[in-house]
Structures are given as structure tokens and as C-alpha cells.
Design an enzyme around this catalytic site. Sequence first.
Site, PDB file in Angstrom:
ATOM      1  CG  ASP A   1      82.529  38.866  95.865  1.00 15.24           C
ATOM      2  OD1 ASP A   1      83.471  38.713  95.335  1.00 15.24           O
ATOM      3  OD2 ASP A   1      82.228  37.663  96.496  1.00 15.24           O
TER       4      ASP A   1
ATOM      5  CG  ASP B   1      80.515  34.096  95.397  1.00 14.62           C
ATOM      6  OD1 ASP B   1      81.490  33.974  95.310  1.00 14.62           O
ATOM      7  OD2 ASP B   1      78.720  34.177  95.975  1.00 14.62           O
TER       8      ASP B   1
ATOM      9  CG  HIS C   1      78.581  30.719  93.071  1.00 13.30           C
ATOM     10  ND1 HIS C   1      80.029  29.725  94.205  1.00 13.30           N
ATOM     11  CD2 HIS C   1      78.478  31.442  94.351  1.00 13.30           C
ATOM     12  CE1 HIS C   1      79.827  30.782  94.648  1.00 13.30           C
ATOM     13  NE2 HIS C   1      79.726  31.456  94.426  1.00 13.30           N
TER      14      HIS C   1
ATOM     15  CB  SER D   1      77.378  27.887  98.603  1.00  9.37           C
ATOM     16  OG  SER D   1      77.282  28.254  97.676  1.00  9.37           O
TER      17      SER D   1
ATOM     18  CG  HIS E   1      75.152  33.401  95.867  1.00  9.18           C
ATOM     19  ND1 HIS E   1      75.179  32.709  96.576  1.00  9.18           N
ATOM     20  CD2 HIS E   1      76.227  33.622  95.558  1.00  9.18           C
ATOM     21  CE1 HIS E   1      75.810  31.897  96.500  1.00  9.18           C
ATOM     22  NE2 HIS E   1      76.857  33.107  96.501  1.00  9.18           N
TER      23      HIS E   1
ATOM     24  CE  LYS F   1      84.770  36.235  96.586  1.00  6.91           C
ATOM     25  NZ  LYS F   1      83.850  35.243  96.335  1.00  6.91           N
TER      26      LYS F   1
ATOM     27  CD  GLU G   1      81.365  29.751  99.119  1.00  9.32           C
ATOM     28  OE1 GLU G   1      81.550  29.848  98.601  1.00  9.32           O
ATOM     29  OE2 GLU G   1      80.544  29.902 100.052  1.00  9.32           O
TER      30      GLU G   1
ATOM     31  CB  ALA H   1      78.366  40.196 103.061  1.00 12.45           C
TER      32      ALA H   1
ATOM     33  CB  CYS I   1      83.789  38.235 100.227  1.00 11.15           C
ATOM     34  SG  CYS I   1      82.905  36.449  99.561  1.00 11.15           S
TER      35      CYS I   1
HETATM   36  C1  VGL Z   1      79.493  35.894  99.726  1.00 12.87           C
HETATM   37  C2  VGL Z   1      77.549  34.418 100.632  1.00 12.87           C
HETATM   38  C3  VGL Z   1      78.157  33.729  99.535  1.00 12.87           C
HETATM   39  C4  VGL Z   1      79.912  37.384  99.687  1.00 12.87           C
HETATM   40  C5  VGL Z   1      79.562  34.995  98.425  1.00 12.87           C
HETATM   41  O1  VGL Z   1      80.285  37.557  98.997  1.00 12.87           O
HETATM   42  O2  VGL Z   1      80.619  38.229 100.651  1.00 12.87           O
HETATM   43  N1  VGL Z   1      78.403  35.982 100.524  1.00 12.87           N
HETATM   44  N2  VGL Z   1      78.544  33.942  98.488  1.00 12.87           N
HETATM   45 ZN    ZN Z   2      78.741  33.069  96.696  1.00 13.95          ZN
END
Ligand code: VGL
Ligand code: ZN
Length: 190
Positions: A14, A56, A58, A64, A75, A100, A107, A135, A139
Site C-alpha cells: 500500500d 488499497d 476502495h 471504512s 482514501h 484489495k 474492510e 501502514a 495493512c
Molecule cells: C490502510 C487504513 C485504511 C493501510 C488502509 O494500508 O494500512 N490503513 N486503509
Molecule cells: Zn483503506
Amino acid sequence: MIEPTDHDALLVVDVQKDFLPGGALAVPDGDAVVPVLNRYLETFRRRGLPVFATRDWHPPDHCSFRERGGPWPAHCVAGTPGAEFPPELELPTEADVVSKATEPEREAYSGFEGTDLETRLKRRGVRRLFVGGLATEYCVLNTVRDAIRRGFEVFLLTDAIRAVNPEDGRKALEEMRRLGARFVTLADLA
Ligand code: VGL
Ligand code: ZN
């Protein structure tokens, strides 16, 4: 020293514009992982070893998102600039990209959840995964946990991860160590 060799792959988690400074869900210092990951990418490229990148991805109404009662600002909406990999990240054109959290009502912090990542890794003969990205406590943690559960050996690239929250990041590191992830930095790579 650890020498990446056959059955090893790099997994970049990510690293997308929305998670970098200026993005919709910026991870503090998130852009610092990019030059470090570029060095790991070069190591794997030089050795002809596979590179995987999760993103990510979405739908605009993902559960989420705050407007749906979730914890996050909108995001990484599929196809938008914020969901792109930053141009500074030197992903090879042949990198295997895994999208994903693509379903509105689900989520998925782990790159294995609802994807064919495991199948793709096994098809390539991968047994050991070198994991970095964003992060740390979301993830990265969930992807590492699922990788270990599925029998992959995990090397966590501790110089190529950043947390949303430093304290949660420290706890995530402890958890990953407890699960059996080995911690490595660029200096450990032959
Ligand atoms: C993530 C928060 C929401 C990540 C993804 O990639 O860590 N964190 N969506
Ligand atoms: Zn996300």
C-alpha cells in the site's frame, strides 16, 4: 547477512499517494519509505526475483469511510489519483499488483484477504516474503500475520515501514516479532 535468492519475493504494501504527505490519509513520514524501498526493489530486480505490490482499492462508498460510519476519511478510491503508486516508487513494469478492499461492505487490511495473492505467490514458487510499506499497524501487520499463518517465512523491512500512530506502530512490531517475523534493514541484505 541475508541473501535474497530463489523462492524469495519482495512485497510492497500500500505505498499509494493517499498514504503519503498531502494525501487523504497521510501516514506521518510515509514518503520516507520510498527511497528505501527503491533500494530493495533494485536488489530484487538485479537478482531477477519477483516483486508484488498490494494497493488499497476502495469503491467510492466503502464502509471504512467516515460518511459510512467508518474510521477513515475517504482514501484510495479505485482509479483516482490518490490510489496511484507515487511516481518516485520504482516498481518494475512486471510487478504483480494486487488490489484489495474492493468490496463496499468489507474492510480488508491484509493483502491476502479476499485476493488471490496466496495463489499468485505459490504459482511463482515463493516461500519467503520481504515485506515493507504502509501502514505498520494496519495493512503491514495484517499482511504479515496472514503470510505467517499461510506458512510463508517473513522478513520485515523495518527501515521501510511507517505507522499512523507511533505507539500502535511499536505494538505492531512486537506482535510481528512474536509471530515469528524476522527484522531486517538494508544493511542486512547481501
Ligand atoms: C490502510 C487504513 C485504511 C493501510 C488502509 O494500508 O494500512 N490503513 N486503509
Ligand atoms: Zn483503506
